[in-house]
Design a protein around this motif. Sequence first.
Motif, mmCIF file in Angstrom:
data_model
loop_
_atom_site.group_PDB
_atom_site.id
_atom_site.type_symbol
_atom_site.label_atom_id
_atom_site.label_comp_id
_atom_site.label_asym_id
_atom_site.label_seq_id
_atom_site.Cartn_x
_atom_site.Cartn_y
_atom_site.Cartn_z
ATOM 1 N N UNK A 1 0.877 -0.865 -0.321
ATOM 2 C CA UNK A 1 0.065 -0.002 0.474
ATOM 3 C C UNK A 1 0.943 1.352 0.040
ATOM 4 N N UNK A 2 2.012 1.589 0.684
ATOM 5 C CA UNK A 2 2.092 2.494 0.706
ATOM 6 C C UNK A 2 3.563 2.591 0.328
ATOM 7 N N UNK A 3 4.069 1.412 -0.364
ATOM 8 C CA UNK A 3 5.131 1.566 -1.618
ATOM 9 C C UNK A 3 4.810 2.051 -2.776
ATOM 10 N N UNK A 4 3.142 2.037 -2.903
ATOM 11 C CA UNK A 4 2.758 2.540 -3.737
ATOM 12 C C UNK A 4 2.369 3.821 -3.821
ATOM 13 N N UNK A 5 1.657 4.566 -2.682
ATOM 14 C CA UNK A 5 1.055 5.756 -2.088
ATOM 15 C C UNK A 5 2.941 6.297 -2.701
ATOM 16 N N UNK A 6 4.280 5.850 -2.008
ATOM 17 C CA UNK A 6 5.854 6.581 -2.694
ATOM 18 C C UNK A 6 5.739 6.086 -4.283
ATOM 19 N N UNK A 7 5.208 5.602 -4.948
ATOM 20 C CA UNK A 7 5.641 5.838 -6.405
ATOM 21 C C UNK A 7 4.869 7.095 -7.524
ATOM 22 N N UNK A 8 3.449 7.073 -6.254
ATOM 23 C CA UNK A 8 2.799 7.684 -7.073
ATOM 24 C C UNK A 8 2.851 9.360 -6.200
ATOM 25 N N UNK A 9 4.108 9.853 -5.214
ATOM 26 C CA UNK A 9 3.806 10.660 -5.317
ATOM 27 C C UNK A 9 5.208 11.112 -6.076
ATOM 28 N N UNK A 10 6.449 10.244 -6.795
ATOM 29 C CA UNK A 10 7.374 10.442 -7.613
ATOM 30 C C UNK A 10 7.034 12.274 -8.621
ATOM 31 N N UNK A 11 7.921 12.592 -8.104
ATOM 32 C CA UNK A 11 7.251 13.929 -10.207
ATOM 33 C C UNK A 11 8.153 13.089 -10.694
ATOM 34 N N UNK A 12 9.665 12.991 -11.014
ATOM 35 C CA UNK A 12 10.243 12.260 -11.831
ATOM 36 C C UNK A 12 11.413 10.965 -11.786
ATOM 37 N N UNK A 13 10.384 9.801 -12.235
ATOM 38 C CA UNK A 13 11.442 8.721 -12.127
ATOM 39 C C UNK A 13 12.167 7.738 -13.161
ATOM 40 N N UNK A 14 13.111 8.146 -13.313
ATOM 41 C CA UNK A 14 13.954 8.199 -14.681
ATOM 42 C C UNK A 14 14.295 6.710 -13.838
ATOM 43 N N UNK A 15 14.924 6.252 -13.318
ATOM 44 C CA UNK A 15 15.090 4.721 -13.570
ATOM 45 C C UNK A 15 14.670 4.011 -12.344
ATOM 46 N N UNK A 16 13.928 2.636 -12.817
ATOM 47 C CA UNK A 16 13.545 1.796 -11.607
ATOM 48 C C UNK A 16 14.121 0.597 -11.504
ATOM 49 N N UNK A 17 14.024 -0.031 -10.249
ATOM 50 C CA UNK A 17 14.931 -1.775 -10.053
ATOM 51 C C UNK A 17 13.729 -2.036 -9.470
ATOM 52 N N UNK A 18 12.896 -3.309 -9.446
ATOM 53 C CA UNK A 18 12.145 -4.536 -8.918
ATOM 54 C C UNK A 18 13.181 -5.801 -9.115
ATOM 55 N N UNK A 19 12.875 -5.958 -7.485
ATOM 56 C CA UNK A 19 14.336 -7.270 -7.305
ATOM 57 C C UNK A 19 13.730 -8.052 -6.407
ATOM 58 N N UNK A 20 12.866 -9.215 -6.270
ATOM 59 C CA UNK A 20 13.055 -10.715 -5.810
ATOM 60 C C UNK A 20 13.904 -11.291 -5.100
ATOM 61 N N UNK A 21 14.581 -11.196 -3.782
ATOM 62 C CA UNK A 21 15.326 -12.320 -3.728
ATOM 63 C C UNK A 21 14.711 -13.328 -2.288
ATOM 64 N N UNK A 22 14.550 -13.976 -2.525
ATOM 65 C CA UNK A 22 14.026 -15.146 -1.504
ATOM 66 C C UNK A 22 15.256 -15.012 -0.562
ATOM 67 N N UNK A 23 14.666 -15.095 0.972
ATOM 68 C CA UNK A 23 15.343 -15.191 1.921
ATOM 69 C C UNK A 23 15.835 -16.531 2.257
#
Length: 417
Positions: free
Chosen positions: A136-158
Amino acid sequence: MPRKTLFNYAKFVRHIRIRSLEWHLTKWVQHNAGYYINEDSPDLRKKVTIISQILLEHILRSTPTIYGLNVNSENYTSGSLTSAIRNVPSAKISLANVKIFTFGKIWTTMPRLFEILSTICYKINTLEICPSQDIKYTARLINNQINIKSLTLVDTPSIRLNRHETKNEYTWDNEIFSALLYKAKTVTRLTLKNIHLSSLKELNYFENLEELYITNYVGDISQKNFQDLSEISLKKLKNFFIISLFSETYLKNLCKFIKNSKELTHLKIQGCKLHDPDYSMTWINSLAKNNRNLVSYEGPIGSNDVVALWIFLDSCKSLQKLHFQCNNYNSFTSNKDLKSFDNILRELTRKQPVALRKLIVGKGWTVSCKGVEHFIKCRKNLFVPIRFEWDPHTVIIGNINELTKRYCGVINKVHKN
């Protein structure tokens, strides 16, 4: 104890790396204890947690601005940064200019950090997140950004999963991915690391993408994903890497994908094997025809694709790096089934591409010292520096040690992928 220093060093801090802070504090406490303390000791962890929060509060009070925030950490200090922000009112000012935010490890939890930052940070242009954390809050953080240029999505299992076990599969109606689609037009660099997406077709929304990196080290990139790529057009793409330790690579699909990428300069294709190895000649011909701006190519080629290679070298005049993997190679290939690289090397020697600075013999080849020496000698006549390297699994025919000594600094014994 408080001590006056020549400078207020905390005032000059512009980047905070929580994991690095934890590591150094752990070593510092262990060193000053006067006796051995195990890193898993509850007492040690308690001390490190307390000191890290005190230091973070001191930094946030002292520095006028923070540009970079890397919050990868161990769980036992995960609340230190959040508590420090709450305890220091001026933190909202110093964190307002954060441009680089990295939070990539799934086993890290930061209680309410995203909730706090989503009300403070609006200028992040480089963002690395794990999309299964605090949705929820990660999505809100993204929505509030003005100009995202570089985006990395990473899923690392424990813990290390068997590659056939089901991992998180994401869909574009997930809150985080929906938020990303609204920001797609500003993104020029996208990295998907161990991210299992049900569909890649939505990448079409990232119409200004210049760099795309798809890497999978713990699972497969599905055939459907390759099919999706074949239906995508990214006309501004310059760098494209697709790497998987376990997936088959579908050259025919990739060929369709990069056909429209006339601006492509860096291309890397790496997988366990090719689904369609006989397509390699068509693949190289397609690169020659459609991607003439290539500076670096790392990918498959066939031992008999000499004519295609000649056209490729003639068309792509700016090539500085070549890393060729045999089109028929897979992890079960025995030494007796390796293909000779000498045909490829002979063509490179004959054509002498002037811009070439590095040649790497990848997996699946044998190569003769005689061919290597002839190549190096011809390159020396061009007065252009060159590096020649090979994969550890390459079979060298001849006395390579003598050749390495003779051309010290030019030939490398081992290339690590």
